[in-house]
Design a protein around this motif. Structure first.
Motif, PDB file in Angstrom:
ATOM      1  N   GLY A  59       6.189  64.311  45.552  1.00  0.00           N
ATOM      2  CA  GLY A  59       5.993  63.084  44.804  1.00  0.00           C
ATOM      3  C   GLY A  59       4.664  62.418  45.085  1.00  0.00           C
ATOM      4  N   ASP A  60       4.186  62.506  46.309  1.00  0.00           N
ATOM      5  CA  ASP A  60       2.902  61.880  46.645  1.00  0.00           C
ATOM      6  C   ASP A  60       1.767  62.537  45.859  1.00  0.00           C
ATOM      7  N   ASP A  61       1.776  63.886  45.827  1.00  0.00           N
ATOM      8  CA  ASP A  61       0.749  64.633  45.099  1.00  0.00           C
ATOM      9  C   ASP A  61       0.804  64.300  43.614  1.00  0.00           C
ATOM     10  N   ALA A  62       2.037  64.226  43.068  1.00  0.00           N
ATOM     11  CA  ALA A  62       2.194  63.946  41.645  1.00  0.00           C
ATOM     12  C   ALA A  62       1.714  62.538  41.300  1.00  0.00           C
ATOM     13  N   MET A  63       2.071  61.541  42.118  1.00  0.00           N
ATOM     14  CA  MET A  63       1.683  60.157  41.831  1.00  0.00           C
ATOM     15  C   MET A  63       0.162  59.994  41.873  1.00  0.00           C
ATOM     16  N   LEU A  64      -0.491  60.707  42.801  1.00  0.00           N
ATOM     17  CA  LEU A  64      -1.953  60.648  42.866  1.00  0.00           C
ATOM     18  C   LEU A  64      -2.565  61.174  41.568  1.00  0.00           C
ATOM     19  N   MET A  65      -2.032  62.259  41.047  1.00  0.00           N
ATOM     20  CA  MET A  65      -2.540  62.826  39.801  1.00  0.00           C
ATOM     21  C   MET A  65      -2.306  61.874  38.630  1.00  0.00           C
ATOM     22  N   LEU A  66      -1.143  61.243  38.584  1.00  0.00           N
ATOM     23  CA  LEU A  66      -0.819  60.333  37.483  1.00  0.00           C
ATOM     24  C   LEU A  66      -1.694  59.087  37.521  1.00  0.00           C
ATOM     25  N   ARG A  67      -1.915  58.567  38.719  1.00  0.00           N
ATOM     26  CA  ARG A  67      -2.711  57.337  38.842  1.00  0.00           C
ATOM     27  C   ARG A  67      -4.205  57.572  38.615  1.00  0.00           C
ATOM     28  N   THR A  68      -4.624  58.833  38.656  1.00  0.00           N
ATOM     29  CA  THR A  68      -6.039  59.122  38.399  1.00  0.00           C
ATOM     30  C   THR A  68      -6.266  59.575  36.966  1.00  0.00           C
ATOM     31  N   GLY A  69      -5.318  59.338  36.084  1.00  0.00           N
ATOM     32  CA  GLY A  69      -5.560  59.530  34.661  1.00  0.00           C
ATOM     33  C   GLY A  69      -4.769  60.619  33.989  1.00  0.00           C
ATOM     34  N   LEU A  70      -4.017  61.440  34.700  1.00  0.00           N
ATOM     35  CA  LEU A  70      -3.242  62.495  34.054  1.00  0.00           C
ATOM     36  C   LEU A  70      -2.127  61.875  33.214  1.00  0.00           C
ATOM     37  N   ARG A  71      -1.973  62.341  31.952  1.00  0.00           N
ATOM     38  CA  ARG A  71      -0.923  61.854  31.061  1.00  0.00           C
ATOM     39  C   ARG A  71      -0.171  63.050  30.479  1.00  0.00           C
ATOM     40  N   PRO A  72       0.758  63.621  31.218  1.00  0.00           N
ATOM     41  CA  PRO A  72       1.527  64.757  30.688  1.00  0.00           C
ATOM     42  C   PRO A  72       2.504  64.303  29.613  1.00  0.00           C
ATOM     43  N   ASP A  73       2.987  65.252  28.839  1.00  0.00           N
ATOM     44  CA  ASP A  73       4.035  64.925  27.862  1.00  0.00           C
ATOM     45  C   ASP A  73       5.399  64.860  28.528  1.00  0.00           C
ATOM     46  N   LEU A  74       5.579  65.572  29.642  1.00  0.00           N
ATOM     47  CA  LEU A  74       6.877  65.588  30.337  1.00  0.00           C
ATOM     48  C   LEU A  74       6.644  65.858  31.817  1.00  0.00           C
ATOM     49  N   ILE A  75       7.407  65.176  32.647  1.00  0.00           N
ATOM     50  CA  ILE A  75       7.412  65.433  34.092  1.00  0.00           C
ATOM     51  C   ILE A  75       8.711  66.165  34.420  1.00  0.00           C
ATOM     52  N   PHE A  76       8.605  67.391  34.911  1.00  0.00           N
ATOM     53  CA  PHE A  76       9.759  68.198  35.322  1.00  0.00           C
ATOM     54  C   PHE A  76       9.789  68.184  36.847  1.00  0.00           C
ATOM     55  N   THR A  77      10.690  67.377  37.434  1.00  0.00           N
ATOM     56  CA  THR A  77      10.626  67.100  38.872  1.00  0.00           C
ATOM     57  C   THR A  77      11.938  67.395  39.583  1.00  0.00           C
ATOM     58  N   ASP A  78      11.816  67.970  40.778  1.00  0.00           N
ATOM     59  CA  ASP A  78      12.967  68.110  41.665  1.00  0.00           C
ATOM     60  C   ASP A  78      13.411  66.714  42.105  1.00  0.00           C
ATOM     61  N   VAL A  79      14.701  66.542  42.349  1.00  0.00           N
ATOM     62  CA  VAL A  79      15.213  65.222  42.719  1.00  0.00           C
ATOM     63  C   VAL A  79      14.899  64.895  44.170  1.00  0.00           C
ATOM     64  N   VAL A  80      15.167  65.819  45.068  1.00  0.00           N
ATOM     65  CA  VAL A  80      15.057  65.559  46.501  1.00  0.00           C
ATOM     66  C   VAL A  80      13.810  66.249  47.046  1.00  0.00           C
TER      67      VAL A  80
END
Length: 705
Positions: free
Chosen positions: A616-637
């Motif tokens: 989640g940390d890696d993903a949030m960094l990518m999102l906050r730096t401008g990435l706008r995917p159409d869908l986030i496919f994420t593990d829960v835990v």
């Protein structure tokens, strides 16, 4: 603590106090944010939440209070303000007492009190209470005392009853002393002499007054039968028998009985005398006295009644406590097994996903190789069996994601009847008895159908494939007494039962019937997970399950589901097959490298542009730096500071919102309470196939429009 977060290994719990603990802002206390709680604290709180006995945890030097539902009832008007409060502030009227408790137990000692008298202000007014109190230190992760576990059992009613009994015994002693004084002081109701052979009974004035006779008649003498006419009918046979025995043997005569007074009321008296015999042993004279013992006898009757009631109450309390302790032990045993099996199932599902994903990719790569296709097919069949086993383990551990809705039991059976008959065979007769107007229940329909099917298959096997299986439904209301006897909260329930006339079970088998992998069937004829799955599903749905059976008498399994007052849910529209591929951009967030690699390749083969993040940390960094995917496919835990739910919250507030599809082998109550998924949460369980992945991704992407 899994009823609070996803970071520890204790199992989840429902109930009012679990919800309040989750909602409380602990960051303002010395305990810190709930996500940072130690394993020892979270497991201790989980244990007290499971207990039917009033329990409170006093954590830290200040003794911050964390308690269960039973203690909230004991706390009265002080609840819920006691939650998270230092114990000396929560109960200021007994601050000195609690200060002694904290200092003793945090130094490693224990304390216990029987019928401890305390004055508490539970509802704004002082109350005199008596309590059984047990205090024990609870070790922190460093094995040093970090908190105090208190068990609080109110014994006020028992103490007051004991006082009443002692007062009644005192009254009995006073009455007995009065009798002795009456005998010594001559406080008599009269004296008499019966000349036996002529049958002539005479007496003094007080005797005549007691019998309601004229003095002239008593002085002249009367037949004994006249005197016995005023004896109470229930005492007459006993008195007459004792008179006859005394006439035959001679000697002393003492008997207590009731005599009818002129106002038609009855008076307890003691007749005391002695029969004199002649030389031939024939009765001559029978002198005696009548003594008033009415006060003593009434006191004795009151004491006997009080003692009987007290014995009944003590027996009931002992029985209830014994039953509660037995239920607690069984609950703790099943919870411990559930915590283990749930964790194993989670890791097992991740392994199965890696295996399944790579097998599917191998099958696609070697489309023209029949030998590879045959072996991949066999391996995938084994993966499916493993997935089913894992699903059953999660059901027992109460960690399967549910999609509950409000259903009428009749509607559920209409869709299940044909399936049952096909599964059970033509030699089994199914007798269904449902009320004309059954109450609705809030359940996951698919899981309930699976539970009924499992129970029916067990019943068929118990009857060796022939006989009648009865499926019944009842609207019932459990009183507090019935609820306590059955270990379930009182209220309105729909009771669904599956019964058979098979071989039945012994008490030893019955005690282990819900344990996973326990089975009496031969090898290869069952996994031992059917009843375990039923147990977990019913408990996760807020219900209760009971099994009654005797050898040779068949078995009855009863499932209790709370009556739902919500309107019945509409039938979901049939799912339309969706286009499997697309050209959108998908961010895959998965900490397991093998799972992540297989998912990426499957999505790329479907035409999607795929980006990856390890947590989640890696993903949030990518999102906050401008990435706008159409869908986030994420593990829960996942490990890390940012959780999958944080990614979902970020996606929800974007314009337009970003679609989110969760995946997990075990959600650990991260997505919702008790794994009951909301309509806006999309979850793909592991292990999944390429078709399931493509269909679900396409469905979630299309739902944005």
């Amino acid at each position: 603590m899994q009823f609070l977060s996803n970071t520890h290994g204790c199992d989840g719990w429902g109930g009012e106090m679990a919800q309040r603990i989750r909602a409380f802002d602990w960051s303002n206390t010395d305990l810190g944010s709930i996500d940072s709680w130690s394993t020892s604290l979270t497991c201790a709180v989980q244990m007290l939440l499971a207990s039917p006995v009033p329990m409170v945890m006093l954590w830290g030097r200040a003794g911050y209070m964390i308690y269960n539902d039973s203690y909230s009832v004991f706390a009265g008007g002080r609840h819920p303000s006691l939650l998270g409060m230092p114990v000396e502030q929560g109960w200021p009227e007994v601050a000195d007492f609690n200060r002694h408790v904290m200092s003793t137990c945090l130094a490693g000692g224990t304390l216990s009190y029987r019928n401890k008298a305390l004055t508490l202000l539970r509802n704004g007014q002082p109350e005199d209470l008596w309590l059984d109190l047990y205090y024990s230190p609870v070790a922190g992760d460093d094995q040093q005392p970090a908190g105090v576990l208190a068990i609080v059992v109110e014994t006020t009613a028992h103490v007051l009853s004991e006082r009443l009994r002692q007062e009644a015994e005192g009254a009995y002693r006073v009455a007995d002393e009065r009798l002795q004084l009456a005998l010594n002081a001559g406080a008599l109701l009269g004296s008499f002499v019966w000349d036996v052979l002529p049958d002539r009974l005479s007496g003094d004035e007080r005797f005549a007054r007691t019998l309601g006779l004229s003095m002239d008649d008593v002085e002249q003498g009367l037949p004994i039968a006249t005197a016995t006419e005023i004896i109470h009918p229930d005492d007459l046979v006993r008195v007459s028998r004792l008179i006859a025995r005394t006439l035959e043997a001679g000697g002393s005569y003492n008997v207590e009985f009731r005599v009818r007074r002129p106002d038609a009321s009855y008076l307890w008296v003691l007749a005391s005398g002695r029969c004199e015999l002649d030389a031939q042993g024939q009765p001559l004279r029978f002198p005696g006295v009548i003594i008033d013992i009415h006060v003593r006898k009434i006191a004795e009757e009151s004491l006997l009644k009080l003692t009987h009631n007290l014995e009944q109450r003590v027996a009931a309390e002992v029985q209830a406590r014994s039953a509660a302790e037995g239920q607690l032990r069984q609950s703790q045993k099943l919870e411990a097994i559930g915590g283990l099996t749930g964790g194993v199932a989670h890791d097992f599902n991740n392994l199965l996903q890696v295996i399944a994903g790579n097998l599917h990719l191998l099958a696609r790569h070697e489309r023209d190789n029949p030998q590879v296709q045959r072996r991949v097919g066999a391996a995938l069949a084994a993966v499916e069996r493993g997935a089913k086993l894992s699903s059953q383990l999660l059901a027992f551990a109460r960690r399967q994601p549910l999609s509950p809705a409000v259903f009428n039991p009749r509607r559920i059976y209409e869709g299940l009847g044909e399936l049952l008959q096909r599964a059970l065979g033509e030699t089994i007769q199914i007798d269904v008895q449902l009320p004309q107007d059954p109450w609705c229940i809030h359940v996951d329909r698919n899981q309930l159908e699976n539970a009924v099917l499992n129970l029916a298959i067990n019943a068929r096997d118990a009857m060796k494939g022939e006989g009648v299986i009865r499926i019944t439904g009842e609207n019932i209301t459990l009183s507090p007494e019935e609820g306590s006897r059955n270990g379930i909260a009182p209220g309105e329930y729909v009771r669904l039962s599956v019964s058979d006339t098979g071989a039945g079970m012994s008490p030893a088998v019955l005690r282990r019937v819900f344990e996973p992998f326990f089975t009496t069937k031969p090898d290869g004829h069952g996994t031992g997970l059917g009843l375990s799955m039923v147990f977990g599903f019913v408990k996760q749905s807020g219900g209760h399950v009971q099994v009654s059976s005797e050898p040779g008498q068949g078995t009855v399994v009863q499932m209790y589901f709370p009556h739902s007052l919500e309107p019945e849910s509409e039938e979901a529209p049939a799912q339309v097959m969706l286009q499997e591929g697309g050209r959108e951009t998908i961010l895959v967030v998965e900490d397991n490298q093998g799972v992540r690699a297989a998912a990426v390749e499957l999505l790329q083969q479907a035409g999607y542009t795929v980006l990856t993040a390890e947590d989640g940390d890696d993903a949030m960094l990518m999102l906050r730096t401008g990435l706008r995917p159409d869908l986030i496919f994420t593990d829960v835990v996942m490990p890390g500071r940012f959780k999958s739910t944080d990614l979902a919250e970020w996606a929800k507030v974007q314009q337009p919102p970003v679609a989110v599809l969760f995946t997990s082998g075990h959600t650990r109550d991260v997505l919702s309470s008790n794994h009951q998924l909301g309509a806006d949460i999309h979850l793909l369980g592991k292990p999944y196939s390429p078709d399931a992945l493509a269909q679900r991704v396409r469905s979630v992407l299309n739902a944005r429009n």
